[in-house]
Design an enzyme around this catalytic site. Structure first.
Site, short mmCIF file in Angstrom:
data_model
loop_
_atom_site.label_atom_id
_atom_site.label_comp_id
_atom_site.label_asym_id
_atom_site.label_seq_id
_atom_site.Cartn_x
_atom_site.Cartn_y
_atom_site.Cartn_z
N ARG A 75 -0.90 6.36 5.47
CA ARG A 75 -0.77 5.33 4.44
C ARG A 75 -0.03 5.85 3.21
NH1 ARG A 75 -6.12 3.02 2.51
NH2 ARG A 75 -4.73 1.54 1.45
N HIS A 79 2.53 3.69 0.53
CA HIS A 79 2.24 3.51 -0.89
C HIS A 79 3.20 4.30 -1.77
CE1 HIS A 79 -1.79 1.39 -0.72
NE2 HIS A 79 -1.46 1.58 0.56
N ASN A 107 -4.52 1.52 -5.04
CA ASN A 107 -4.78 2.91 -4.64
C ASN A 107 -6.16 3.42 -5.04
OD1 ASN A 107 -2.14 2.86 -3.72
ND2 ASN A 107 -1.30 3.89 -5.51
N HIS A 206 -2.32 -0.28 10.87
CA HIS A 206 -3.76 -0.48 10.84
C HIS A 206 -4.39 -0.37 12.22
CE1 HIS A 206 -3.72 -2.72 6.70
NE2 HIS A 206 -3.53 -1.42 6.60
#
Length: 349
Positions: A75, A79, A107, A206
């Site tokens: 991830r 981000h 976050n 995911h």
């Protein structure tokens, strides 16, 4: 003075002036916009050939300690890259003059495993100091987390620089909420020239990982302010989530994002078709838009198609860059001191 001596003297004077000019210009160069790095495969093969092996072994050890770290490390690429390009701005700690991205809305209490990147950076610095950027380590580690979880393999493009600043405001503005619907996600990805197929494939990240009850309680008890659960949810699955995430329960309790949260596969898409998506931003890809629904259906029956599209999406995501000053940080959590930056600039010249 003989002609040869005069010539040598002129050469010495010119060399001295050139060196002085370089030292004078170094601080100015550091303040000017840099062109985006030209990324390529095998970037470190001649200067730090062990870099990728070192990063992969670090990720492997982290996963042995905590299987959840695979999803957390992966991830980090998302981000980081969506916010002003892939520049490791995400890793910078706050300073008195800068609010970093770690405490942004998307976050805080969500992203984990920063220490895995720290560990990888320390190991790479021991092998070849001052060569490999933190931004590239994020890209390598994200790929390795996928591969080590049973997902596809690919060769990453490298050559990024680390940013000199971060922006909590930019992270808040860009990163989507777990409540996001399909239309808003399509619009977001379009901003980065990423297609609907890229959106659905990258959402397949995911396939591994866990989500917090905090992110779904509205789906269970008050979808869109109706006071009722999300109608696009299998009743048996909703009952299971009701037990996991009761009203006024602990929002930090976690559940699998799909039925096989430690294995990178296409189970995520099968779950969406069965209306068993954990996050609203996941289930909406099947239930909320016909364009994304068709891609979800295709990936649910063809894992190879998903893997191929996922790799293409990750490469595109990794290509996101902006023109800005950069460096190779010694510590991923802070920019180099000005004196260290000057020394590296002088070494290059």
């Amino acid at each position: 003075m003989f002609p040869v001596e005069r010539k040598n003297r002129r050469i010495m004077i010119i060399s001295f002036l050139a060196a002085s000019l370089v030292l004078y210009l170094c601080p100015l160069l550091l303040q000017q916009p840099f062109a985006a790095a030209q990324l390529r495969r095998g970037f470190y093969s001649g200067v730090c050939p062990e870099a990728q092996h070192v990063v992969r072994e670090t990720v492997r050890r982290a996963m042995a300690r905590d299987p959840r770290s695979a999803a957390s490390v992966m991830r980090l690429q998302f981000h980081d890259c969506f916010v002003n390009g892939c520049d490791a701005s995400l890793l910078l700690d706050d300073t008195p003059s800068m609010l970093g991205e770690k405490l942004s809305l998307s976050n805080i209490n969500s992203l984990r495993s920063y220490e895995v990147i720290d560990e990888a950076k320390e190991a790479v610095e021991r092998a070849c100091p001052g060569i490999v950027s933190c931004a590239d380590i994020i890209i390598m580690a994200a790929r390795d987390a996928v591969v080590l979880s049973g997902g596809p393999k690919w060769e990453v493009k490298l050559g990024r620089k680390d940013s000199l600043s971060a922006s909590q405001e930019a992270s808040d503005e860009i990163m989507p909420s777990p409540r996001a619907n399909a239309s808003s996600l399509v619009h977001l990805f379009e901003r980065f020239n990423l297609s609907i197929t890229d959106l659905v494939a990258l959402s397949g990240s995911h396939s591994i990982g866990m989500g917090r009850c905090f992110s779904i309680v509205f789906r269970l008890y008050n979808q869109s302010g109706t006071g009722r659960p999300d109608p696009h949810m299998d009743p048996r699955y909703r009952f299971k989530l009701d037990q996991l995430c009761p009203v006024n329960g602990d929002g930090n309790v976690t559940g699998g994002l799909d039925a096989t949260p430690t294995k990178f596969d296409n189970q995520y898409f099968k779950d969406l078709v069965r209306r068993r998506g954990f996050l609203n931003s996941d289930q909406t890809l099947y239930s909320g838009d016909g364009r994304t629904r068709e891609v979800v259906k295709r990936f649910s029956v063809n894992q190879d198609a998903f893997f191929t599209a996922f790799v293409e999406g990750m490469v595109k995501l990794g290509d996101l860059q902006v023109q800005q000053p950069g460096e190779i940080r010694k510590n991923c959590r802070e920019v180099n001191k000005q004196s260290e930056r000057m020394d590296r600039m002088r070494t290059r010249f």
